[in-house]
Design a protein around this motif. Structure first.
Motif, short mmCIF file in Angstrom:
data_model
loop_
_atom_site.label_atom_id
_atom_site.label_comp_id
_atom_site.label_asym_id
_atom_site.label_seq_id
_atom_site.Cartn_x
_atom_site.Cartn_y
_atom_site.Cartn_z
N VAL A 192 -14.33 -8.34 -7.34
CA VAL A 192 -13.32 -9.21 -7.95
C VAL A 192 -12.20 -8.39 -8.58
O VAL A 192 -11.01 -8.70 -8.43
CB VAL A 192 -13.98 -10.13 -8.99
CG1 VAL A 192 -12.94 -10.91 -9.77
CG2 VAL A 192 -14.95 -11.10 -8.31
N ALA A 193 -12.57 -7.32 -9.28
CA ALA A 193 -11.56 -6.47 -9.90
C ALA A 193 -10.65 -5.83 -8.84
O ALA A 193 -9.43 -5.74 -9.02
CB ALA A 193 -12.24 -5.39 -10.74
N TYR B 278 -5.56 -5.45 -5.90
CA TYR B 278 -4.87 -5.47 -4.60
C TYR B 278 -3.83 -6.59 -4.56
O TYR B 278 -2.70 -6.38 -4.09
CB TYR B 278 -5.90 -5.66 -3.49
CG TYR B 278 -5.30 -5.94 -2.14
CD1 TYR B 278 -4.68 -4.93 -1.40
CD2 TYR B 278 -5.35 -7.22 -1.60
CE1 TYR B 278 -4.13 -5.20 -0.16
CE2 TYR B 278 -4.80 -7.49 -0.35
CZ TYR B 278 -4.19 -6.48 0.36
OH TYR B 278 -3.64 -6.75 1.59
N GLY B 279 -4.19 -7.77 -5.04
CA GLY B 279 -3.23 -8.87 -5.04
C GLY B 279 -2.03 -8.60 -5.92
O GLY B 279 -0.88 -8.90 -5.53
N ALA B 280 -2.26 -8.01 -7.10
CA ALA B 280 -1.14 -7.69 -7.99
C ALA B 280 -0.23 -6.64 -7.36
O ALA B 280 1.01 -6.75 -7.41
CB ALA B 280 -1.67 -7.21 -9.33
N TRP B 281 -0.84 -5.62 -6.75
CA TRP B 281 -0.01 -4.59 -6.11
C TRP B 281 0.78 -5.15 -4.94
O TRP B 281 1.96 -4.83 -4.76
CB TRP B 281 -0.90 -3.44 -5.64
CG TRP B 281 -0.11 -2.36 -4.97
CD1 TRP B 281 0.57 -1.34 -5.57
CD2 TRP B 281 0.11 -2.22 -3.56
NE1 TRP B 281 1.20 -0.57 -4.62
CE2 TRP B 281 0.94 -1.08 -3.38
CE3 TRP B 281 -0.30 -2.94 -2.44
CZ2 TRP B 281 1.34 -0.65 -2.13
CZ3 TRP B 281 0.11 -2.51 -1.19
CH2 TRP B 281 0.92 -1.38 -1.04
N MET B 282 0.14 -5.99 -4.12
CA MET B 282 0.84 -6.56 -2.98
C MET B 282 2.00 -7.44 -3.43
O MET B 282 3.10 -7.40 -2.86
CB MET B 282 -0.13 -7.38 -2.12
CG MET B 282 -0.99 -6.54 -1.21
SD MET B 282 -0.07 -5.73 0.12
CE MET B 282 0.33 -7.13 1.16
N ALA C 166 3.72 -7.29 -6.27
CA ALA C 166 4.79 -6.47 -6.84
C ALA C 166 5.52 -5.68 -5.76
O ALA C 166 6.76 -5.60 -5.75
CB ALA C 166 4.21 -5.52 -7.90
N SER C 167 4.77 -5.10 -4.83
CA SER C 167 5.41 -4.28 -3.80
C SER C 167 6.22 -5.13 -2.83
O SER C 167 7.32 -4.73 -2.41
CB SER C 167 4.35 -3.48 -3.04
OG SER C 167 3.46 -4.35 -2.36
N LEU C 168 5.73 -6.32 -2.49
CA LEU C 168 6.50 -7.18 -1.59
C LEU C 168 7.74 -7.73 -2.27
O LEU C 168 8.79 -7.91 -1.62
CB LEU C 168 5.61 -8.33 -1.09
CG LEU C 168 4.56 -7.95 -0.05
CD1 LEU C 168 3.69 -9.16 0.29
CD2 LEU C 168 5.19 -7.38 1.21
N ALA C 169 7.65 -8.00 -3.57
CA ALA C 169 8.85 -8.45 -4.29
C ALA C 169 9.91 -7.35 -4.31
O ALA C 169 11.10 -7.61 -4.07
CB ALA C 169 8.47 -8.86 -5.72
#
Length: 235
Positions: free
Chosen positions: A91-92, A97-101, A103-106
């Motif tokens: 879960v962590a 991974y979701g937060a990085w994706m 931010a990076s896609l934005a």
């Protein structure tokens, strides 16, 4: 109702959760294989978002293998605490991974030249449809192309919907797996702790008869056989 109550026990729910985990693991491994070897999947992703593509390939493969390991640990009742820790780590990692994706896609959408190319590509798609309809000589080719573009534009949002639904379902399953693993681990520890006093009492009862000699194993059976032999000779 009795069948429903039997299916809703903690053990059965834990089994169902891990069956779902096995299905998720297979889906993630298949997705990792497609990202690595299917040109229709990875070509545009790798061209537009190279860093996100590499990270996604590695993470999806690692998450699929991790889920396989969790399903294996679920079969070992002594590893339930390790199983719960593994679910928490998963879960962590998903949150990270979701937060990085995101931010990076934005950041990619704001400043990357590939993002500008993607925006131009969408504009070209909108301009291409009237051109396809205007072609009379190759109408038998242009019309199917136009229909395919329309279908892609119409059905593409469904992919995001499916990802959201299965992501939410996976999150619910992981929370339930953690709770069930902790409950089953506590129950197993309580049952093992409860059996220890019974064994101690049994040992104490055996040791309390200090004056009685220790009987050899099988003495009762031999004594009964001897008694029956004596009675047979008498009568």
């Amino acid at each position: 109702m009795a069948c429903a109550r039997g299916l809703c026990t903690a053990d059965k729910v834990f089994i169902f959760i891990n069956i779902a985990f096995a299905m998720y693991s297979g889906a993630m491994l298949a997705t990792a294989a497609r990202l690595a070897w299917d040109p229709s999947t990875y070509t545009w992703f790798r061209f537009l978002c190279a860093a996100q593509y590499r990270v996604s390939c590695a993470y999806v493969l690692a998450a699929g293998v991790w889920l396989c390991a969790l399903v294996y640990l679920a079969a070992a009742t002594r590893c339930l605490r390790l199983y719960a820790a593994g679910v928490a780590c998963l879960v962590a990692s998903e949150v990270a991974y979701g937060a990085w994706m995101a931010a990076s896609l934005a950041a990619w959408w704001r400043s990357a030249p590939e993002a500008e190319l993607a925006r131009h590509g969408m504009d070209v798609m909108h301009d291409l449809k009237p051109a396809l309809l205007a072609i009379d000589r190759y109408r038998d080719v242009a019309r199917p192309l136009y229909d395919m573009i329309e279908e892609v534009e119409r059905e593409a949002p469904n992919n995001a919907f499916v990802i959201i639904v299965f992501g939410v379902l996976g999150a619910v399953l992981q929370v339930a797996a953690f709770i069930m693993a902790v409950r089953l681990a506590r129950r197993a520890r309580g049952s093992s702790a409860g059996s220890l006093p019974e064994k101690a009492c049994a040992v104490a009862d055996e040791d309390s008869d200090t004056g009685a000699p220790t009987a050899p194993p099988g003495w009762r059976k031999r004594a009964n056989l001897g008694m029956y032999t004596i009675l047979d000779k008498i009568f």
